[in-house]
Design a protein around this motif. Structure first.
Motif, short mmCIF file in Angstrom:
data_model
loop_
_atom_site.label_atom_id
_atom_site.label_comp_id
_atom_site.label_asym_id
_atom_site.label_seq_id
_atom_site.Cartn_x
_atom_site.Cartn_y
_atom_site.Cartn_z
N CYS A 195 28.33 -3.20 -30.94
CA CYS A 195 27.81 -2.12 -31.80
C CYS A 195 26.77 -2.64 -32.79
O CYS A 195 26.16 -1.86 -33.53
CB CYS A 195 28.95 -1.46 -32.56
SG CYS A 195 30.16 -0.66 -31.50
N ALA A 196 26.60 -3.95 -32.84
CA ALA A 196 25.64 -4.56 -33.77
C ALA A 196 25.26 -5.94 -33.23
O ALA A 196 25.81 -6.41 -32.21
CB ALA A 196 26.23 -4.67 -35.16
N THR A 197 24.31 -6.56 -33.91
CA THR A 197 23.87 -7.90 -33.51
C THR A 197 24.09 -8.86 -34.68
O THR A 197 24.40 -8.44 -35.80
CB THR A 197 22.38 -7.89 -33.13
OG1 THR A 197 21.60 -7.58 -34.30
CG2 THR A 197 22.11 -6.85 -32.04
N TRP A 198 23.93 -10.14 -34.37
CA TRP A 198 24.08 -11.13 -35.43
C TRP A 198 23.00 -10.97 -36.50
O TRP A 198 23.19 -11.38 -37.64
CB TRP A 198 24.05 -12.54 -34.85
CG TRP A 198 25.31 -12.89 -34.12
CD1 TRP A 198 25.48 -13.01 -32.78
CD2 TRP A 198 26.59 -13.12 -34.72
NE1 TRP A 198 26.80 -13.31 -32.49
CE2 TRP A 198 27.50 -13.39 -33.66
CE3 TRP A 198 27.07 -13.14 -36.03
CZ2 TRP A 198 28.84 -13.68 -33.87
CZ3 TRP A 198 28.40 -13.41 -36.25
CH2 TRP A 198 29.27 -13.68 -35.20
N ASN A 199 21.87 -10.37 -36.12
CA ASN A 199 20.83 -10.10 -37.12
C ASN A 199 21.33 -9.11 -38.19
O ASN A 199 20.95 -9.19 -39.36
CB ASN A 199 19.58 -9.53 -36.45
CG ASN A 199 18.82 -10.60 -35.69
OD1 ASN A 199 18.88 -11.78 -36.03
ND2 ASN A 199 18.10 -10.19 -34.64
N ASP A 200 22.19 -8.19 -37.74
CA ASP A 200 22.78 -7.25 -38.71
C ASP A 200 23.70 -7.97 -39.68
O ASP A 200 23.76 -7.63 -40.87
CB ASP A 200 23.56 -6.16 -37.96
CG ASP A 200 22.66 -5.30 -37.10
OD1 ASP A 200 21.55 -4.97 -37.56
OD2 ASP A 200 23.07 -4.97 -35.97
N VAL A 201 24.44 -8.95 -39.18
CA VAL A 201 25.30 -9.75 -40.04
C VAL A 201 24.48 -10.52 -41.06
O VAL A 201 24.79 -10.56 -42.25
CB VAL A 201 26.18 -10.71 -39.21
CG1 VAL A 201 27.03 -11.59 -40.13
CG2 VAL A 201 27.06 -9.93 -38.25
N LEU A 202 23.39 -11.13 -40.57
CA LEU A 202 22.52 -11.88 -41.48
C LEU A 202 21.85 -10.96 -42.50
O LEU A 202 21.67 -11.33 -43.66
CB LEU A 202 21.45 -12.64 -40.67
CG LEU A 202 21.97 -13.76 -39.76
CD1 LEU A 202 20.82 -14.34 -38.93
CD2 LEU A 202 22.63 -14.85 -40.59
#
Length: 330
Positions: free
Chosen positions: A129-136
């Motif tokens: 539902c998201a990417t690691w870019n969203d976490v960053l």
């Protein structure tokens, strides 16, 4: 040496403050609930059962507005309770105690919510539902601001002044109260000086600023915190007893509270001006709460109070961590 009457008042004042802490925590929780009966609906008849429920719900939520101001007042009173003359050594001693009781819990509970949102973002990555870019991006957007003014709480419009103020809070939104309490505690030397120099006039000035919201906009420096903390400080510094004050002026307090409440719940004034009436109502209603609580300490024995009065903050924080995204883990 105190007279027997003064000793009785001091004891009543202490017991009343202890008794108030828990019901005030419940009122704060009520503020953050969204009830069907919390706002009036035009198609409801007042003389019906539903109309009575709406009226009672409206009044109850109005009374809930005294919770945080009363906490501020109690905090100011207790901070200066044995602080008749200002000394820097005494000030830093109290600040050290407040670091343990205010700053550390404030940081811990905000970090808990910050970590919960971080785990939610990581969980979303594994659910595609998201990417690691969203976490960053989350880590970049929150940074250290999550401890101070991360959340946007809304706006207060004052048409008669032609301006709008904005409220913010930490990532654990209900802890804006604790953030502002930390700020006003640090500023306590200034408050002590103002009360000693200008006496009651400093409180009157802050009272007017509170009622009409004539104050600068800066996260952590709310007029609610500064006025009510200073009001409690005034009682402590001048040696005045809160319970004695409430008993002497109970008729004035009751009249002011009832008049402002009627103005608020009726349609006699435009909605844009109701915030002023609400700010006025908050002051006598707070003293009314002290008066009622004092009689409760005389007439009733609340056995659970001895336990919960020391854990009111844990109830307050744990019940209001509504920001925690628990639904992602259930």
């Amino acid at each position: 040496m105190f007279s027997k009457y003064e000793d009785t008042l001091l004891k009543a004042q202490s017991e009343t403050i202890n008794l108030l802490r828990f019901p005030l925590a419940l009122l704060v929780i009520l503020i953050h609930t969204n009830s069907y009966y919390s706002s009036w609906h035009a198609d409801v008849e007042l003389l019906s059962v539903e109309g009575v429920c709406f009226l009672l719900g409206h009044i109850l939520r109005l009374f809930a507005c005294i919770a945080v101001p009363t906490y501020f007042m109690i905090s100011g009173f207790l901070f200066f309770g044995n602080f008749k003359e200002f000394t820097w050594s005494g000030y830093f001693t109290k600040i050290k105690k407040r670091i343990k009781s205010l700053v550390i819990p404030y940081i811990i509970w905000n970090v808990i919510v910050w970590l919960a949102f971080l785990l939610k973002n990581v969980h979303a990555v594994y659910d595609d539902c998201a990417t690691w870019n969203d976490v960053l991006a989350y880590l970049s957007n929150t940074n250290i601001r999550f401890l101070w003014d991360f959340a946007y709480l809304g706006e207060n419009k004052y048409p008669w002044l032609c301006w709008t103020t904005y409220d913010t809070g930490p990532i654990n939104v209900p802890l804006w109260f604790l953030r502002d309490l930390i700020v006003v505690t640090v500023c306590s030397p200034l408050i002590f000086w103002a009360i000693r120099t200008f006496k009651i006039y400093s409180i009157i000035l802050l009272c007017l600023a509170h009622i009409f919201q004539i104050w600068f906009t800066c996260s952590g420096f709310s007029i609610t915190a500064f006025f009510f903390f200073s009001l409690g400080a005034y009682f402590a510094i001048t040696g005045r007893n809160i319970i004695d004050f409430c008993q002497k002026y109970r008729k004035v307090i009751l009249l002011a509270m009832c008049c402002s409440m009627l103005l608020f719940i009726t349609q006699w004034i435009p909605n844009g001006y109701k915030i002023i009436v609400k700010n006025i109502f908050c002051i006598p209603a707070m003293f009314f709460a002290f008066w009622v609580a004092q009689y409760m300490t005389l007439c009733t024995t609340i056995c659970f109070n001895c336990v919960i009065r020391t854990h009111w903050f844990n109830l307050y924080v744990s019940s209001l961590c509504h920001a925690l995204p628990l639904r992602f883990y259930l």
